[in-house]
Scaffold this active site. Structure first.
Site, short mmCIF file in Angstrom:
data_model
loop_
_atom_site.label_atom_id
_atom_site.label_comp_id
_atom_site.label_asym_id
_atom_site.label_seq_id
_atom_site.Cartn_x
_atom_site.Cartn_y
_atom_site.Cartn_z
N GLN A 62 0.81 -1.16 0.08
CA GLN A 62 -0.17 0.08 -0.02
C GLN A 62 0.68 1.29 -0.08
O GLN A 62 1.25 1.72 1.13
CB GLN A 62 -0.91 0.08 1.31
N PHE A 63 1.37 1.59 -1.09
CA PHE A 63 2.22 2.81 -1.21
C PHE A 63 1.65 3.98 -0.79
O PHE A 63 2.40 4.97 -0.43
CB PHE A 63 2.99 2.93 -2.48
N THR A 64 0.50 4.30 -0.92
CA THR A 64 -0.41 5.36 -0.51
C THR A 64 0.04 5.84 1.00
O THR A 64 -0.34 7.01 1.30
CB THR A 64 -1.81 5.55 -0.85
#
Length: 145
Positions: free
Chosen positions: A78-80
């Site tokens: 989940q790069f966000t």
């Protein structure tokens, strides 16, 4: 390395209408990797989460870890969650790891959990995923390295 962990009674990941992973009791870990993160960070975070006591004992106290409840972990990239949201109305991702670096540390994190004897399922790095979960409690923590 940043993580959001949610205690769940069940969770799954679906890609293109096909379920690729599912767990019953355990936790979902949303994992974000930053440029400065190393394999040491991945191992340290996995170790901390493996020992983290956020499951209730028979007295209702958060006193048990994932292993003590025979739980499983579902890890989703989940790069966000590494976004900079301090200014403006659009998130910035300049501190996020490159896809190659992020995938390498995502896999190192999963492998560290597996080496600790924990049952682990995962999403697919970089894919458009639908994550379903039943948050138990609700209980959610942010654990960062």
């Amino acid at each position: 390395m940043k993580s959001v962990i949610q205690r769940v009674s069940s969770a799954s990941v679906t890609i293109d209408n096909r379920k690729i992973s599912d767990i019953d009791r355990g936790c979902v870990i949303l994992l974000g990797v930053e440029k400065s993160d190393t394999e040491e960070h991945a191992i340290k975070l996995a170790s901390k989460i493996s020992k983290f006591r956020f499951f209730s004992d028979d007295k209702g106290k958060m006193n048990l870890n994932i292993e003590q409840v025979n739980g499983a972990i579902l890890v989703v990239s989940q790069f966000t969650i590494v976004a900079d949201t301090q200014s403006g109305n659009r998130p910035g991702f300049s501190q996020g790891a490159s896809p190659e670096h992020g995938k390498r540390l995502y896999l190192a994190f999963i492998n560290a959990l597996v080496s600790m004897g924990i049952t682990v399922q995962s999403g697919q790095f970089g894919a458009d995923m639908q994550v379903s979960l039943v948050n138990d409690g609700p209980v959610t923590f942010c654990i960062n390295n």
